[in-house]
Scaffold this active site. Structure first.
Site, PDB file in Angstrom:
ATOM      1  CB  SER A   1      -0.880   0.027   1.253  1.00 50.03           C
ATOM      2  OG  SER A   1      -1.531   1.283   1.375  1.00 50.03           O
TER       3      SER A   1
ATOM      4  CE1 TYR B   1      -3.986  -2.207   4.900  1.00 50.26           C
ATOM      5  CE2 TYR B   1      -3.165   0.032   4.562  1.00 50.26           C
ATOM      6  CZ  TYR B   1      -3.692  -1.137   4.055  1.00 50.26           C
ATOM      7  OH  TYR B   1      -3.913  -1.262   2.700  1.00 50.26           O
TER       8      TYR B   1
HETATM    9  N1  LIG Z   1      -8.639  -0.358  -1.126  1.00 45.21           N
HETATM   10  C1  LIG Z   1      -7.574   0.439  -0.968  1.00 45.21           C
HETATM   11  O1  LIG Z   1      -7.684   1.696  -0.972  1.00 45.21           O
HETATM   12  C2  LIG Z   1      -6.206  -0.138  -0.825  1.00 45.21           C
HETATM   13  C3  LIG Z   1      -5.122   0.740  -0.878  1.00 45.21           C
HETATM   14  C4  LIG Z   1      -3.844   0.235  -0.746  1.00 45.21           C
HETATM   15  C5  LIG Z   1      -3.644  -1.119  -0.590  1.00 45.21           C
HETATM   16  N2  LIG Z   1      -4.715  -1.965  -0.533  1.00 45.21           N
HETATM   17  C6  LIG Z   1      -4.420  -3.387  -0.334  1.00 45.21           C
HETATM   18  O2  LIG Z   1      -4.995  -4.113  -1.396  1.00 45.21           O
HETATM   19  C7  LIG Z   1      -5.349  -5.417  -0.932  1.00 45.21           C
HETATM   20  C8  LIG Z   1      -6.798  -5.696  -1.296  1.00 45.21           C
HETATM   21  O3  LIG Z   1      -7.581  -4.679  -0.684  1.00 45.21           O
HETATM   22  P1  LIG Z   1      -9.114  -4.435  -1.053  1.00 45.21           P
HETATM   23  O4  LIG Z   1      -9.323  -2.989  -0.874  1.00 45.21           O
HETATM   24  O5  LIG Z   1      -9.474  -5.105  -2.308  1.00 45.21           O
HETATM   25  O6  LIG Z   1      -9.788  -5.167   0.192  1.00 45.21           O
HETATM   26  P2  LIG Z   1     -11.213  -5.872   0.401  1.00 45.21           P
HETATM   27  O7  LIG Z   1     -12.170  -5.393  -0.622  1.00 45.21           O
HETATM   28  O8  LIG Z   1     -11.511  -5.713   1.824  1.00 45.21           O
HETATM   29  O9  LIG Z   1     -10.871  -7.400   0.072  1.00 45.21           O
HETATM   30  C9  LIG Z   1     -10.004  -8.074   0.920  1.00 45.21           C
HETATM   31  C10 LIG Z   1      -9.745  -9.454   0.392  1.00 45.21           C
HETATM   32  O10 LIG Z   1      -8.895 -10.133   1.333  1.00 45.21           O
HETATM   33  C11 LIG Z   1      -9.553 -11.306   1.774  1.00 45.21           C
HETATM   34  N3  LIG Z   1      -9.295 -11.531   3.194  1.00 45.21           N
HETATM   35  C12 LIG Z   1      -9.556 -10.700   4.220  1.00 45.21           C
HETATM   36  N4  LIG Z   1      -9.221 -11.271   5.396  1.00 45.21           N
HETATM   37  C13 LIG Z   1      -8.738 -12.503   5.083  1.00 45.21           C
HETATM   38  C14 LIG Z   1      -8.245 -13.582   5.863  1.00 45.21           C
HETATM   39  N5  LIG Z   1      -8.179 -13.527   7.209  1.00 45.21           N
HETATM   40  N6  LIG Z   1      -7.857 -14.710   5.229  1.00 45.21           N
HETATM   41  C15 LIG Z   1      -7.924 -14.795   3.879  1.00 45.21           C
HETATM   42  N7  LIG Z   1      -8.380 -13.810   3.086  1.00 45.21           N
HETATM   43  C16 LIG Z   1      -8.788 -12.675   3.686  1.00 45.21           C
HETATM   44  C17 LIG Z   1     -11.022 -11.057   1.547  1.00 45.21           C
HETATM   45  O11 LIG Z   1     -11.681 -12.288   1.395  1.00 45.21           O
HETATM   46  P3  LIG Z   1     -12.964 -12.765   2.262  1.00 45.21           P
HETATM   47  O12 LIG Z   1     -13.392 -11.628   3.119  1.00 45.21           O
HETATM   48  O13 LIG Z   1     -13.964 -13.151   1.234  1.00 45.21           O
HETATM   49  O14 LIG Z   1     -12.441 -13.916   3.060  1.00 45.21           O
HETATM   50  C18 LIG Z   1     -11.012 -10.261   0.255  1.00 45.21           C
HETATM   51  O15 LIG Z   1     -10.918 -11.116  -0.843  1.00 45.21           O
HETATM   52  C19 LIG Z   1      -5.084  -5.422   0.581  1.00 45.21           C
HETATM   53  O16 LIG Z   1      -3.850  -6.029   0.860  1.00 45.21           O
HETATM   54  C20 LIG Z   1      -5.027  -3.949   0.925  1.00 45.21           C
HETATM   55  O17 LIG Z   1      -4.217  -3.709   2.045  1.00 45.21           O
HETATM   56  C21 LIG Z   1      -5.987  -1.507  -0.652  1.00 45.21           C
END
Ligand SMILES: NC(=O)c1ccc[n+]([C@@H]2O[C@H](COP(=O)([O-])OP(=O)(O)OC[C@H]3O[C@@H](n4cnc5c(N)ncnc54)[C@H](OP(=O)(O)O)[C@@H]3O)[C@@H](O)[C@H]2O)c1
Length: 281
Positions: free
Chosen positions: A155, A168
């Site tokens: 991130s 985080y």
């Molecule tokens: N959105 C942003 O602005 C942003 C910015 C920078 C970086 N990121 C990074 O991008 C990645 C994806 O983020 P996102 O925004 O797409 O998040 P999201 O919509 O909350 O999706 C999170 C994903 O991770 C899975 N997950 C969560 N807890 C888990 C666990 N304990 N075991 C296995 N799988 C788990 C969820 O699957 P289930 O809940 O279905 O199990 C889901 O597929 C993350 O690493 C996040 O830190 C996001």
């Protein structure tokens, strides 16, 4: 090979974690469109049903390898199952990650001095310890591949920090550090290792922010491009890092952040709204 062809990964065997929704689902679909067969992971097979069907709809193999990354043994098992199902692994995009959260799933936004230790520990377990387990288990499969690429979805918070999200941001910074170490250590085994660092992206993880005008306006005011990203704008960067197009690129943190991490926040001197976050002493 034509330049455009270097963005194809036909026949690559790829694992994408966090593939049930958000950025991970968009990455899985991008990889499938470029020719990869996929092992898809999230906590439950049920949550992966839609992505699995969409990948199959693109004519590629899709297998669900569920596992809860709050258990590091399960993280290793996810990799082993993926490799077994696909007959090896060429690409691993480790994308699953969490913010500290309340029992109802809403994020716990507290400065470190108020964050309970168990909340810190859970974020470290899922975001960092599971990452290490996953990389360890992925190593023999990637070392056996002729086109190995490991991508950790970190991130921009791991680069610039994030008050109220210290756990985080610290784990995301650690992922970038791990990428630099592994890229060097595994280079002679032919394994490229890079981090992908999204900026503010509209997903379930950030719905607390883009659904709240004062918070969203304040966040976007710090983004030179002046808006949120969509998951579909992050996915092509993951494909680039997975594909021969980035064949001479390793040990890097690729920021897809709308300019957020440019020095001084990119918009130095531009008036910004006051922070909606109450400063807690
Ligand atoms: N959105 C942003 O602005 C942003 C910015 C920078 C970086 N990121 C990074 O991008 C990645 C994806 O983020 P996102 O925004 O797409 O998040 P999201 O919509 O909350 O999706 C999170 C994903 O991770 C899975 N997950 C969560 N807890 C888990 C666990 N304990 N075991 C296995 N799988 C788990 C969820 O699957 P289930 O809940 O279905 O199990 C889901 O597929 C993350 O690493 C996040 O830190 C996001």
């Amino acid at each position: 090979m034509s330049t455009l062809a270097t963005f194809r990964i036909d026949g690559a065997r790829a694992l994408v974690t966090g593939a049930s929704r958000g950025i991970g689902r968009a990455v899985a679909l991008a990889l499938a469109e470029a020719g990869a067969d996929l092992a898809l992971s999230a906590r439950t097979a049920e949550a992966l049903k839609s992505t699995t069907e969409q990948v199959c709809g693109l004519g590629r193999v899709a297998v669900a390898v569920p596992g809860d990354l709050n258990d590091t043994a399960a993280a290793g098992a996810v990799v082993d199952q993926a490799a077994e199902a696909l007959g090896g692994l060429d690409v691993v995009i480790h994308n699953a990650g969490i913010l500290p959260s309340e029992p109802d799933g809403s994020p716990t936004l507290l400065p470190l001095q108020h964050l309970p230790q168990p909340a810190w520990d859970k974020v470290v377990t899922v975001n960092l310890n599971a990452t290490a387990a996953l990389c360890r288990h992925a190593y023999p499969h990637l070392a056996a591949s002729q086109r190995a690429s490991l991508v950790l979805v970190s991130s921009v918070a791991g680069v610039v920090g994030a008050p109220m999200m210290e756990a985080y941001a610290a784990t995301k910074a650690a992922q970038i550090s791990l990428v630099r170490s592994l890229a060097t250590g595994w280079a002679r085994q032919g394994i490229r290792v890079n981090a992908l660092c999204p900026g503010w992206t509209r997903t379930d993880m950030t719905s607390f922010a883009y659904g709240n005008a004062p918070i969203s306006d304040w966040l976007v005011a710090h983004v030179p491009l002046g808006r949120w990203a969509t998951p579909e704008e992050i996915a092509p960067a993951a494909l680039f890092l997975a594909a021969p197009a980035s064949g001479y690129l390793t040990g890097q943190a690729l920021l897809v952040d709308g300019g957020l991490a440019t020095p001084e926040g990119g918009l130095a001197g531009t008036p910004k709204p006051p922070s909606p976050f109450v400063s807690a002493g």
